[in-house]
Design an enzyme around this catalytic site. Structure first.
Site, mmCIF file in Angstrom:
data_model
loop_
_atom_site.group_PDB
_atom_site.id
_atom_site.type_symbol
_atom_site.label_atom_id
_atom_site.label_comp_id
_atom_site.label_asym_id
_atom_site.label_seq_id
_atom_site.Cartn_x
_atom_site.Cartn_y
_atom_site.Cartn_z
ATOM 1 N N GLY A 77 42.305 -20.889 6.086
ATOM 2 C CA GLY A 77 42.317 -20.121 7.327
ATOM 3 C C GLY A 77 43.699 -19.646 7.710
ATOM 4 N N SER A 78 44.629 -19.647 6.769
ATOM 5 C CA SER A 78 46.034 -19.325 7.046
ATOM 6 C C SER A 78 46.216 -17.897 7.553
ATOM 7 C CB SER A 78 46.858 -19.522 5.769
ATOM 8 O OG SER A 78 48.135 -18.925 5.888
#
Length: 327
Positions: A77-78
């Site tokens: 989810g960066s």
């Protein structure tokens, strides 16, 4: 050390700058300290975020070196991975995203779907250790080189001396905005993860044109002692790229520890409460991993009287993670 030197560095214009600096009267009243919000969630690349400023210089260097593929990594989810994929798409470059952990067995998180939508290739390390990404970045670069490509490796979070230049300039931008608003000095408070953003701000605040800024980070990823070392080292490297031989030390780094909660990537009760307060007083959307925890520190320290205004809250983005976390 001058901003003139920065003009000589390779740069790709990716962000919409300057980002707004907005008063937050409802939040200020709620915590008893004057607060302004620097909206770096509105940088204009994909869904916004602080990484766009770093990527301007990282991608500039990549193109100057003849790169055709960006290689970076982080969590699935960066925000950094998402914006790197967006930058690659805009510049016509390939992108390989190395994520720690394993491919989700169910549906993929929103951030990962965005990365794939942008055309990036996604590789998983198979290890839950975030540091497992680092070695794989070099491995992927070697493989790409063997296949005839010219890769450019960007470390997790874009945390490098090159990327930090973007936030040295952001400090000057903010100081100018505060001057225009009649605010002579302020504390800048931000979430500190991979440490590049704070390092750049520390360098910028050492410039005469931004000397009115005091920079305070809230560690949300690493132990404070590790952050101190990383920030000082990255700041020294950033200053070197701006033509200075100044060496930054631990004494140049200010942190507010104690707001990590259960750990990196895990929401905290304080963060959830602070995010709700920001939403209902200012219409701000904060993500549970980074900005909500920084806001928790701001709220607690202001109410305790240990943080006095004016305070500029640097909203570093994280919109996809914030939306995905909504109940």
């Amino acid at each position: 050390m001058t901003t003139q030197t920065a003009a000589d560095l390779p740069r790709c214009r990716l962000a919409t700058l300057p980002t707004p600096l907005l008063p937050a009267p409802g939040l200020s009243e709620a915590v008893g300290v004057e607060i302004l919000v620097k909206r770096d969630d509105m940088t204009g690349l994909l869904l916004g975020g602080n990484k766009a400023r770093k990527l301007e210089f990282l991608c500039g260097e990549a193109l100057a070196r003849g790169a055709d593929t960006l290689v970076t990594g982080g969590g699935s989810g960066s925000n950094h991975v998402q914006l790197t994929a967006a930058a690659a798409a805009r510049l016509g470059l390939g992108c390989v995203a190395v994520c720690y952990g394993s491919a989700p067995s169910g549906g993929e998180p929103l951030g990962l779907r965005l990365v794939r939508q942008l055309g990036a290739d996604v590789v998983f390390t198979g290890s839950a250790d975030r540091a497992s990404v680092d070695a794989r970045l070099d491995e992927m670069a070697s493989k790409l080189t063997a296949d005839g490509h010219v890769p450019y490796v960007i470390p997790r979070g874009g945390a490098s001396a090159v990327g930090a230049v973007g936030y040295a300039l952001a400090a000057v931008e903010l100081a100018d905005q505060l001057g225009d608003a009649g605010v002579p000095a302020a504390t800048v408070l931000l979430a500190t993860g991979s440490c590049g953003t704070q390092a750049g701000l520390v360098v910028g605040a050492a410039l005469p044109s931004a000397a009115s800024l005091a920079v305070v980070g809230v560690p949300v990823s690493r132990p404070p002692e590790e952050c101190v070392e990383r920030i000082a080292r990255l700041a020294t490297g950033c200053a070197e790229r701006l033509g200075s031989d100044r060496v930054f030390t631990d004494a140049d780094v200010r942190l507010l520890g104690g707001y990590l909660g259960p750990g990196y990537g895990k929401p905290s009760a304080q963060g959830d409460e602070a995010a709700l307060l920001a939403a209902r007083t200012e219409g701000l959307v904060l993500d549970p991993v980074f900005t909500a925890k920084a806001m928790a520190a701001l709220v607690a320290e202001a109410r305790r009287g240990t943080l006095t205004g004016p305070v500029v809250f640097l909203h570093t983005g994280g919109t996809p993670a914030a939306l995905a976390a909504l109940p």
